[in-house]
Design a protein around this motif. Structure first.
Motif, mmCIF file in Angstrom:
data_model
loop_
_atom_site.group_PDB
_atom_site.id
_atom_site.type_symbol
_atom_site.label_atom_id
_atom_site.label_comp_id
_atom_site.label_asym_id
_atom_site.label_seq_id
_atom_site.Cartn_x
_atom_site.Cartn_y
_atom_site.Cartn_z
ATOM 1 N N GLY A 14 0.826 -1.204 0.000
ATOM 2 C CA GLY A 14 0.000 0.000 0.000
ATOM 3 C C GLY A 14 0.852 1.242 0.000
ATOM 4 N N PRO A 15 0.198 2.406 -0.188
ATOM 5 C CA PRO A 15 -1.254 2.568 -0.210
ATOM 6 C C PRO A 15 -1.878 2.663 -1.597
ATOM 7 C CG PRO A 15 -0.234 4.685 0.155
ATOM 8 C CD PRO A 15 0.887 3.685 0.064
ATOM 9 N N SER A 16 -1.098 2.591 -2.681
ATOM 10 C CA SER A 16 -1.692 2.825 -3.989
ATOM 11 C C SER A 16 -0.980 2.009 -5.052
ATOM 12 C CB SER A 16 -1.614 4.322 -4.357
ATOM 13 O OG SER A 16 -1.982 4.540 -5.695
ATOM 14 N N SER A 17 -1.760 1.335 -5.909
ATOM 15 C CA SER A 17 -1.143 0.572 -6.991
ATOM 16 C C SER A 17 -0.545 1.491 -8.044
ATOM 17 C CB SER A 17 -2.171 -0.366 -7.627
ATOM 18 O OG SER A 17 -3.369 0.314 -7.934
ATOM 19 N N HIS A 61 0.632 9.352 -1.018
ATOM 20 C CA HIS A 61 0.502 7.980 -1.505
ATOM 21 C C HIS A 61 1.815 7.200 -1.409
ATOM 22 C CE1 HIS A 61 -3.263 9.454 -3.051
ATOM 23 N NE2 HIS A 61 -3.524 8.367 -3.733
ATOM 24 N N ASN A 275 -8.464 -2.179 3.748
ATOM 25 C CA ASN A 275 -8.044 -0.852 3.306
ATOM 26 C C ASN A 275 -7.339 -0.048 4.379
ATOM 27 O OD1 ASN A 275 -10.176 -1.579 1.098
ATOM 28 N ND2 ASN A 275 -8.883 0.046 0.290
ATOM 29 N N ASN A 278 -3.943 -1.352 3.756
ATOM 30 C CA ASN A 278 -3.412 -0.673 2.570
ATOM 31 C C ASN A 278 -2.947 0.736 2.902
ATOM 32 O OD1 ASN A 278 -3.073 -0.284 -0.407
ATOM 33 N ND2 ASN A 278 -4.663 1.239 -0.059
ATOM 34 N N VAL A 284 -0.905 -6.061 0.283
ATOM 35 C CA VAL A 284 -2.260 -6.199 -0.263
ATOM 36 C C VAL A 284 -2.178 -6.778 -1.669
ATOM 37 C CG1 VAL A 284 -3.189 -4.280 1.095
ATOM 38 C CG2 VAL A 284 -2.282 -3.844 -1.186
ATOM 39 N N THR A 286 -3.635 -6.079 -5.536
ATOM 40 C CA THR A 286 -4.340 -5.150 -6.418
ATOM 41 C C THR A 286 -5.576 -5.873 -6.955
ATOM 42 O OG1 THR A 286 -3.086 -5.872 -8.372
ATOM 43 C CG2 THR A 286 -2.200 -4.025 -7.119
ATOM 44 N N ASN A 290 -5.006 -0.929 -5.577
ATOM 45 C CA ASN A 290 -4.883 -0.899 -4.117
ATOM 46 C C ASN A 290 -6.007 -0.092 -3.469
ATOM 47 O OD1 ASN A 290 -2.419 -2.113 -4.756
ATOM 48 N ND2 ASN A 290 -1.363 -1.105 -3.063
#
Length: 456
Positions: A14-17, A61, A275, A278, A284, A286, A290
């Protein structure tokens, strides 16, 4: 284009793909190429520029952290998440990093990793440029990448467009649209999951597919368990407390009270737990991103925990969800920076709805109907993270998306598969809606809740 389910479901952090997984992969690609070309020992410095939405919410992020780890050769699937803070802190304090884990250079993260928040590259809002120089400042290598959602990374072609290198692997039942997918099901009598499994055999045998899917499910389940166990505040400075442990405890205390809606409370808990993990930089999957990673695990937990789902059903669920994800990847987008949160939570809701419909006995037509309902009622959903963090409203949106997915599946199963709006039409509408949406509502934290909620 052939797309493997294991490209859609990727184990990462995480926190973002698009803002974390993608930049880490791009940075690793850059330094790996330098090493393979033999020019790594000549590198005296590396400069990185992040652009557009990638820069606007990059620090919240963790994009800067991801780039530094990627430059050191780390991969999102295997990086030691417990050691991330210490490693990145050391890079910042010492002003040095080890390219590809073997060649140390000076690196001042504020000067050499620049967030160009008001500038965008032409092909996609999530652009980044990497430059390596020698001791005299001469450029040794330059590469531009785009993080296009779900951890996918592409480079520009000669015209500056995002170049997707198409996988031309022959598949048993190639499809690009829902109509083509349904056509294969009707001609063969196979369910959606079996069509997707047949196509996946282009890359691996059935045992390999099952092992890979079990691995994905295991990571999802571990993420739920971790999220239910870890208390405290989420990182980022907004002092958002983790709610999953408290929710979990309260739900366990009232398990025998007979409230039929407790089931939905459990589903919400599962999504929130994932989440929150994440948001804290945990491990996590995808699914397809994410930011929407909690929906598929939550609905899967509903299936296994409340509908007596078995291991074979879990595989069918993930294969069906993957087939639906292919349709969005091929015909629209799974990038919040490109089409808003309808491309993340909306797509995940659609995937989960169709997958649940199949494992509960739905026909391919009912699966398509469920997936359509899941997206139809997420059209126009904006991506407006408060403080540029994947916390508010992202965590609760996953809970709502999971509940919507279950409702969509149940609605479809009560019908006969015939419906007014096709999945292909709703995907086309989603793409058009995303194109019409103002940039400030697409992961820039410059509109919506991001500017109307006071951080505290």
């Amino acid at each position: 284009m052939a797309v493997s389910i294991f490209e859609l479901f990727k184990v990462g952090v995480g926190p973002s793909s698009s803002h974390t997984v993608g930049p880490m992969r791009a940075a690793r690609l850059f330094v790996t190429a330098l090493a393979e070309e033999g020019s790594l020992p000549r590198v005296a410095g590396v400069h990185v520029g992040l652009y557009g939405a990638l820069a606007a919410t990059g620090r919240g992020h963790g994009s800067d952290t991801a780039v530094m780890l990627g430059l050191e050769g780390e991969d999102p699937e295997t990086v030691d998440i417990e050691a991330v803070d210490e490693r990145v802190g050391a890079i910042r304090e010492r002003g040095r990093l080890r390219l590809a884990g073997e060649h140390e250079v000076a690196f001042h993260h504020r000067r050499q990793l620049v967030m160009n928040k008001r500038r965008s590259l032409p092909a996609h809002p999530n652009g980044m440029c990497f430059t390596a120089v020698d001791g005299d400042g001469a450029v040794l290598a330059e590469r531009t990448f785009y993080s296009v959602g779900g951890g996918f990374v592409v480079e520009p072609d000669e015209s500056g467009n995002a170049r997707v290198v198409a996988d031309t692997t022959p598949q048993a039942y190639p499809f690009r649209t829902a109509a083509e997918l349904l056509g294969h099901c009707q001609e063969t009598g196979l369910p959606v999951s079996a069509v997707m499994r047949a196509n996946e055999r282009a890359w691996r045998d059935d045992d390999g597919i099952s092992v890979g899917l079990r691995r994905i499910h295991d990571v999802m389940a571990a993420c739920v368990a971790n999220g239910c166990a870890r208390d405290g505040e989420l990182p980022g400075g907004m002092h958002v407390r983790r709610r999953a442990p408290g929710l979990h405890e309260r739900l366990r205390e009232r398990e025998d009270r007979g409230d039929p809606l407790d089931v939905m409370d459990w589903v919400s808990l599962y999504a929130i737990a994932v989440n929150e993990e994440n948001a804290s930089g945990g491990r996590v999957v995808t699914a397809p991103t994410n930011g929407a990673a909690g929906i598929i695990p939550a609905v899967l937990h509903y299936y296994t925990g409340f509908r007596d789902g078995d291991d074979a059903g879990v595989e069918r669920f993930l294969l069906t969800a993957g087939a639906i994800a292919v349709l969005y990847k091929e015909n629209a987008s799974i990038s919040g920076a490109e089409v808003g949160c309808q491309g993340e939570v909306g797509v995940a809701c659609s995937m989960a709805a169709g997958a649940l419909a199949e494992v509960l006995g739905g026909t391919p037509e009912q699966v398509e109907n469920a997936a359509e309902i899941g997206m139809e009622h997420n059209l126009g959903l904006t991506c407006d993270p408060v403080g540029g963090l994947v916390q508010v409203p992202c965590i609760e949106r996953n809970a709502m998306g999971a509940v919507k997915a279950i409702t969509a599946a149940r609605m479809a199963l009560r019908g006969d598969g015939r419906h007014f709006v096709s999945l292909d039409r709703v995907i086309r509408t989603m793409r058009q809606t995303g194109a019409d949406m103002k940039t400030k509502y697409k992961e820039t934290a410059r509109g919506g809740l991001a500017v109307n909620v006071t951080e505290c």
